[in-house]
Structure formats: C-alpha cells, structure tokens
Design a protein around this motif. Structure first.
Motif, PDB file in Angstrom:
ATOM      1  N   VAL A 232       0.840  -1.205   0.000  1.00 31.41           N
ATOM      2  CA  VAL A 232       0.000   0.000   0.000  1.00 31.41           C
ATOM      3  C   VAL A 232       0.867   1.244   0.000  1.00 31.41           C
ATOM      4  O   VAL A 232       2.060   1.205   0.319  1.00 31.41           O
ATOM      5  N   GLU A 233       0.223   2.371  -0.363  1.00 34.33           N
ATOM      6  CA  GLU A 233       0.846   3.690  -0.221  1.00 34.33           C
ATOM      7  C   GLU A 233       0.173   4.392   0.951  1.00 34.33           C
ATOM      8  O   GLU A 233      -1.055   4.435   1.030  1.00 34.33           O
ATOM      9  N   ARG A 265      -3.942   8.927   4.322  1.00 36.45           N
ATOM     10  CA  ARG A 265      -4.547   8.325   3.140  1.00 36.45           C
ATOM     11  C   ARG A 265      -3.817   7.028   2.800  1.00 36.45           C
ATOM     12  O   ARG A 265      -2.588   7.002   2.711  1.00 36.45           O
ATOM     13  N   ILE A 267      -3.683   4.076  -0.084  1.00 39.45           N
ATOM     14  CA  ILE A 267      -4.074   3.733  -1.457  1.00 39.45           C
ATOM     15  C   ILE A 267      -3.699   2.282  -1.727  1.00 39.45           C
ATOM     16  O   ILE A 267      -2.550   1.874  -1.510  1.00 39.45           O
ATOM     17  N   CYS A 274      -9.529  -2.534  -0.064  1.00 37.24           N
ATOM     18  CA  CYS A 274     -10.018  -1.421   0.760  1.00 37.24           C
ATOM     19  C   CYS A 274     -10.656  -1.950   2.041  1.00 37.24           C
ATOM     20  O   CYS A 274     -10.369  -1.472   3.152  1.00 37.24           O
ATOM     21  N   SER A 306     -14.515   6.537  -1.280  1.00 38.03           N
ATOM     22  CA  SER A 306     -13.445   6.300  -0.317  1.00 38.03           C
ATOM     23  C   SER A 306     -14.086   5.764   0.958  1.00 38.03           C
ATOM     24  O   SER A 306     -15.282   5.941   1.174  1.00 38.03           O
ATOM     25  N   GLN A 322      -8.297   7.557   5.424  1.00 43.92           N
ATOM     26  CA  GLN A 322      -9.074   7.444   4.186  1.00 43.92           C
ATOM     27  C   GLN A 322      -8.474   6.314   3.353  1.00 43.92           C
ATOM     28  O   GLN A 322      -7.275   6.310   3.077  1.00 43.92           O
ATOM     29  N   ARG A 324      -8.713   4.041  -0.210  1.00 47.25           N
ATOM     30  CA  ARG A 324      -9.249   4.092  -1.575  1.00 47.25           C
ATOM     31  C   ARG A 324      -8.296   3.411  -2.553  1.00 47.25           C
ATOM     32  O   ARG A 324      -7.123   3.177  -2.216  1.00 47.25           O
ATOM     33  N   THR A 325      -8.800   3.141  -3.754  1.00 51.26           N
ATOM     34  CA  THR A 325      -7.932   2.608  -4.810  1.00 51.26           C
ATOM     35  C   THR A 325      -7.280   3.771  -5.559  1.00 51.26           C
ATOM     36  O   THR A 325      -7.677   4.935  -5.397  1.00 51.26           O
ATOM     37  N   ARG A 326      -6.302   3.441  -6.410  1.00 50.15           N
ATOM     38  CA  ARG A 326      -5.633   4.487  -7.198  1.00 50.15           C
ATOM     39  C   ARG A 326      -6.623   5.164  -8.133  1.00 50.15           C
ATOM     40  O   ARG A 326      -6.619   6.388  -8.277  1.00 50.15           O
ATOM     41  N   HIS A 329      -8.732   7.490  -6.227  1.00 44.87           N
ATOM     42  CA  HIS A 329      -7.960   8.675  -5.841  1.00 44.87           C
ATOM     43  C   HIS A 329      -7.892   9.680  -6.986  1.00 44.87           C
ATOM     44  O   HIS A 329      -8.088  10.886  -6.776  1.00 44.87           O
ATOM     45  N   GLU A 330      -7.639   9.191  -8.213  1.00 43.44           N
ATOM     46  CA  GLU A 330      -7.572  10.085  -9.367  1.00 43.44           C
ATOM     47  C   GLU A 330      -8.922  10.771  -9.594  1.00 43.44           C
ATOM     48  O   GLU A 330      -8.993  11.972  -9.868  1.00 43.44           O
TER      49      GLU A 330
END
Length: 717
Positions: A232-233, A265, A267, A274, A306, A322, A324-326, A329-330
């Motif tokens: 994850v990030e 956050r 990601i 998630c 999210s 929070q 969420r997926t990438r 996020h975009e």
C-alpha cells in the motif's frame, strides 16, 4: 507566463496527437486581439488566458479545451466575434468560447442579477459540454490568484463571495477537489483573513511539535499492513485552513477538538483490499464511534469514493484514515478531468455533463425560476449543502442535502412525485412530511392524483429543486385566481355603470396600461394594481358612474342571490391562503357573516366582516371596497377558522372540559393561547375549524352551558 513553446510541449507530453498548429494559432490570436490591454496587476491582459490554459494542462485536457482557454475572453473584451472564432478555429471551439463568455451587454438592475444571468448561461452551456465549466473554473482560479491587485475592497469581497458561494461548490460537484480547496482558501483570505491567519499559526505550531509524530504514524500504518501481505501507499495530508474553519463552525468545536486536521490516506490496488485494510485497522486499533463513512458503496453526488474511519491509532493519536484505490484517488482529486484521456480515445462528442444528476436538477430549477435572483437562491441551496443518503422501497439510492424531508425526497425522485405527495413512510412507519431524514432511511412516498403542492411545504424543504417546483405551482395558481377575480371585477364595474360587458371593449386599456393581452388586464385588476373604476374611466372617458345597485362581485352564490348571477361567481372552495382572495386575520370571517372585500395592491382581495374595526382605515378609499358574497353550496366540505375568547375557572379538569365540549360539537382546535392567568381564572384565545357562523354559534352555546366557563365571546380583532 508560459511561453508558446512551453504550452505546446505541456499538451504534447500527455497527448502526442494534439493539434500543434491549432494551439500555436490560438496563442498568437489571443496576443494580437488583446493587444495593449492591461490587467489590474499591470501585466499584459493576454497573460491571463495563457495562464488559464496552463492550469488546464495540469488536468491534461484535450486540445479544444486548451484553445478555448486561450480565447475565452476574446469575444467579451476585444473586437473579435463568435463568427470570427468559428471561421478561424471551428464551430466546436466557437460554441465553447461563447459558453464561457459573460452576458456583458445585458442591461441588468444589480450586480446580483447580472451574476445570476451569467451563471444561468454558463449552466445551459455546460449542460451540453462540461468543458465549458472546466475552462470557467480555471478562469476563476487564476482571477482569485491575482485578486489582491484589485484596488476596491468591496469589489474584491464581492468576487470572493461569488467564488465561495458558486464556483467552489461547482468544482466540488464535478469532483475537482484541488480547484475547490484552492478557490475556498483564496476566498477565505479576503472574507476572513484574521481567522485564516489564526489557523495558520496553529498549524505551524503543530508542524513544529508533531513532525516526527506524523512520520511515525505513516511508518507504523505501512508496517501493519505490509505484515498482512498488502502493498500500500500511506501518506499524511494536512487540511486547508478554510476546511478546518468550516468544521469548527459546523461542529461548534475548538481547533484542538478536531481529529482530522491531518488525514492519513491509504491507497490500495482494488476494492477488496479497501475492506481488507479496514478490517486490519479496526482489529488492531479502537474505532471512534460515529466516525465511519463508506463512500464506496454509497458514493457522493460527484462520484467521490473512499472509506473514512477515525481510530485511536499509533502514538495513541486520534486520526482520520481514508482508504481508496488508485483509480478512486484520481477521480476524487480531478473528477471528470481524470477520465478525459479515456473519453478522447473512445471518440465522439463529449456529453459528460449529461451524466450528472445534480446538473439536470439545476436545469429544471432554471426552467421553473421566475427571475434570476430566485434561480440563484435555489441553485446555491442545491449545491452548497452536505448530504444525506436515503433509499427508495426498491433499494435505489437517493442523495439529498442535509436536513431534507420526505418532500425533498419526493421531488428528487421526480417532480410529479413531489407534486402529488400526500404522506410518507420512513422505515415502514407513517411519518409527517416535515420529518428530517437521516442517513440510511428507507422512504416510501404516498401519492394522490388529487393532491397539489402546499405553500406550507416551502417552510421546511431544503433542496433547491423542491423549493423551485413549489414556488412555480404557487405562482401559476395565484395567477389563475387573480385572472378569475379580475374578470369578475371588470364585469361588476360594467354592471354598476349599466354597460354591456364584452372583452373587445377592453382593447383600449392594453396600450395605456402597457399590457399584452386581456388576461393581463384581468390579472392587473385581480391583484389590485388597478381598480374597476380606473378601467371604466379609460373605456368611457368623461362619464360619471350611474351607481346601479347590482354591484355584487360574488365570491360565491348567497342563498337569496338570483340564478342570473351564477356565471359571475368566484368560489372560495379550495382557496390557497395568500393568493387572490384570502381571509383577514383580524376578524376571521365565516360563511354566514356579512362580508366586504378590500382590494390591496399586489395582494388581491382580503375578506373582512362588515363590522371589522380594520375597515376604518379604508374609509377614505371607496375605490378599494368590493361587495362580496359566500358560496353556501360548498360549505359542507369546507372549513374556516373561527376565533373565540374564553374566561374559565382555574381548577383541575377545566381545560379538558373545554376541549371535550368543542370536540363533541365537531369542532377542531387549531390553536390555543392563554393570554391571562390569575389565581381564580384563565383567559384564553382559541382558533377552531368550523363550517360556518351557525356551527361556531352552536359551539359557543355549548361552552356557555359548562359550569367551569365564566364567559365565551367570538373574537372581533
């Protein structure tokens, strides 16, 4: 300012197939047309459209959008025309530029009206192509960045207020959070800079004290998730000053009580991860109750997705996380712009705006609003509110503004559903229409073909769509009643003067009163702008009134009225309060009372009893008096409000005795006010729904027979 080569290279970096020639020609065209024009900052004016184009390259928009940004002020501020734009750059770009252009030549009454007119045009343009809004938002963003160069404080404040109320919510609605955050913060500088500086000082202190803490939390969270096999990030993001200020105001808390000043956050690769991450965090750390929101299963209206949760996390800190997926996020950061490249690859004309339900609702509001100011009011209601998620009986998700009622829900489903709403069931139980809905409520709307919108709904609905639909219905009903009443006034005026009535005779009035049709003449008479006497003075100049006795304008037929007057009746059955004919609150006239109408300019006719003290105010204005009569045939199904005053003994059970007596005589108490109280007696005023004077008299007689009551009288004022 971006040089020509730099701008083209930016576009080519994300769109290798961009039309370089078109970009170069647009760059040169904007410099030539704006020429020596200067901005308030002292920079050449053409630097502004070039910077706007640069902002849009950050969103990686298509060539047409970048060219539109370069040309967006040429029609408004230079000698260039839409035809010239179309000839040089094509019809698509000409339509986009025109959509962004303000109605600068429109004569308006105020800055607010001008703002509303411009916004309505922008709305219509972006409903066909959302790129109009993207260019407009970039235009506003650059103007806000240079707002400090405007010398007049009142102008700076007006622009900042407009940005906060309209453009920041619009950016939020299409999901461009970076635009929204910066627009709000730049407006915050102008609107409340002292509060902003205070928050910045506190944030600076937190950075100095907690820099290591944030890094430790990020590291710990990442290690916890890596141990479970997840890559994850993790990052920590400080909230903007205005966002912090708004939460402090909404929740009525201090800076120190906020738990999400820094949001962490996470990601991940897909939706399943998630929820996997959520399970790991809740298993290891204590969750803060009431602070969990799943925007993946129930996205926001702008498609924001999210998972938000607040935990007592590493370092024993209360933190918001929070997940969420990438792709989410975009989309959350750049909204519609995040998908632009995919849409360009698909090909075809972009109709992104059609996918937004809120945009369709704004278009409906535009159609229903009677004037620009009203449209602007309803639009802000529709955009600038937090939301609540409710479900239909079939499981459809309906997103509404916070504080919404079942009526708001009904209008969100469809205007016809709202218009015919008579009741509601919330989670299977009958509930009043003014009930405030909560997240997760299942709402069922009960309908009737005979139902029409009630003016009282406007007191509790919060959505712009519901309020505009209700007002539209009321306006139409009010006009119909004014026209009907005005026609009776015209007929009465002719009868009084002994003249035969024909609509053709009203033709000379149109030009003098500057009206378009005979219906407008009736409306003018009905709402009290003009009187029947003024009408006759125009049609029969120089003639005096003959004073014919047949001058009753019947609100309905009295028992003794001849059948020949039947066609002149204006029945009060189904009357909506506050429209063409309404009852005075001072004397509460009832069927059976001798009554008179007073024509009030802009309000129609107010019905008083013939002995009402208020009538003395109109003794010197005989042209405002109108003889009226009741429609007794309709009273069986109609109820009016009668008011009485009661003096009764102050003893246990006295009030119960009064209410029981009224109920036993088929009266319904609508209001009760104790106006005076002593050791021995109560004095109170009671409003009762009754059919007519006889019905009220029977109730008064029954009350007088009660030993606990000292006196009962009908209220006269």
């Amino acid at each position: 300012m971006l040089r020509q080569v730099e701008l083209v290279e930016r576009v080519l970096s994300y769109d290798p197939h961009a039309d370089e020639d078109l970009l170069n020609r647009a760059y040169v065209f904007t410099i030539k047309t704006h020429g020596s024009q200067m901005r308030a900052s002292g920079d050449p004016y053409f630097s502004h459209p070039i910077e706007v184009a640069g902002i849009l390259t950050e969103l990686k928009l298509d060539t047409a959008s970048i060219v539109t940004a370069l040309l967006h002020d040429t029609i408004e501020d230079t000698v260039a025309t839409k035809e010239e734009i179309e000839q040089n750059f094509g019809s698509e770009i000409a339509v986009l530029v025109d959509g962004v252009t303000k109605l600068s030549q429109l004569e308006v009454q105020s800055d607010r009206t001008k703002q509303a007119e411009n916004f309505s045009k922008l709305l219509l343009a972006m409903s066909n192509d959302i790129r109009v809004l993207l260019v407009k938002l970039a235009d506003r963003l650059h103007n806000m960045r240079t707002l400090k160069h405007i010398k007049k404080p009142e102008k700076r404040r007006r622009i900042a207020t407009e940005t906060m109320e309209i453009y920041a919510p619009l950016a939020e609605r299409i999901g461009i959070q970076s635009f929204r955050d910066e627009l709000e913060d730049l407006a915050f500088v102008e609107l409340n800079n002292e509060a902003r500086r205070s928050i910045l000082r506190r944030l600076e202190y937190l950075r100095e004290e907690g820099e290591d803490v944030v890094a430790k939390i990020v590291t710990t969270l990442k290690e916890d998730l890596n141990e479970s096999g997840l890559q994850v990030e993790v990052s920590g993001r400080e909230k903007r000053p205005y966002s912090i200020w708004r939460k402090m105001e909404q929740k009525n808390v201090t800076f120190e009580q906020l738990s999400d000043i820094i949001a962490f956050r996470i990601i991940v690769a897909n939706v399943e991860q998630c929820y996997h991450v959520l399970g790991i965090l809740h298993a290891k750390y204590s969750m803060v109750p009431g602070r969990f929101k799943d925007y993946i299963s129930t996205p926001k209206r702008n498609n924001y997705q999210s998972i938000h949760t607040t935990i007592i996390g590493p370092e024993r800190q209360r933190i918001e996380v929070q997940i969420r997926t990438r792709e989410m996020h975009e989309t959350n950061e750049f909204g519609v712009a995040a998908h632009w490249q995919y849409k360009q690859q698909i090909g075809g004309k972009v109709q992104e705006g059609q996918q937004y339900r809120w945009l369709r609702e704004l278009l409906e509001i535009l159609e229903e609003a009677s004037d620009p100011d009203e449209f602007l009011e309803h639009t802000k209601l529709n955009m600038y509110q937090d939301q609540v998620f409710c479900f239909s009986p079939k499981g459809d998700l309906i997103s509404l503004p916070a504080g919404s009622s079942p009526v708001d829900f009904a209008y969100a489903v469809h205007t016809k559903v709202g218009d015919t709403c008579v009741g509601s069931k919330i989670n299977g139980r009958l509930a009043p229409l003014r009930t405030v809905l909560k997240n997760g409520d299942q709402v069922e709307i009960l309908r009737s073909k005979n139902q029409t919108p009630s003016p009282t709904w406007e007191n509790f609905v919060v959505s712009g769509k519901a309020r505009s639909a209700i007002r539209r219905y009321i306006r139409q009903q009010q006009r119909d009643q004014y026209v009907e009443l005005g026609k009776s006034i015209a007929e009465k005026a002719f009868r009084t003067d002994g003249k035969p009535f024909t609509e053709k005779a009203l033709t000379p009035v149109l030009k003098i009163w500057d009206l378009d049709s005979v219906e407008d003449v009736y409306y003018s008479l009905g709402d009290g702008t003009h009187t029947g006497r003024q009408l006759l003075d125009i049609i029969f100049p120089g003639e005096k009134s003959k004073g014919v006795d047949d001058n009753v304008v019947p609100i309905g037929k009295s028992r003794n009225q001849q059948k020949r007057n039947k066609e002149h009746a204006v029945p009060i059955h189904g009357l909506i309060p506050g429209m063409a004919v309404h009852f005075a609150g001072c004397c509460h006239p009832l069927p059976g009372d001798r009554i008179v109408g007073i024509v009030m300019s802009g309000r129609g006719v107010t019905i008083h009893t013939i002995d009402c003290d208020t009538l003395e105010q109109f003794a010197e204005m005989p042209e405002r008096w109108l003889d009226v009569s009741w429609d007794t045939e309709l009273q069986e199904s109609n109820f009016q409000i009668g008011r009485i005053t009661i003096v009764m003994a102050n003893e246990p059970g006295a009030l119960s005795s009064v209410t029981s007596t009224i109920a036993a005589n088929n009266g319904n108490i609508t209001n009760l006010l104790i106006s005076n109280r002593s050791q021995d007696f109560f004095e109170m005023r009671v409003d009762i729904e009754v059919r007519d004077v006889k019905h009220l008299t029977n109730i008064i007689a029954a009350l007088r027979a009660d030993p606990v009551i000292s006196s009962v009288e009908r209220a006269s004022g």
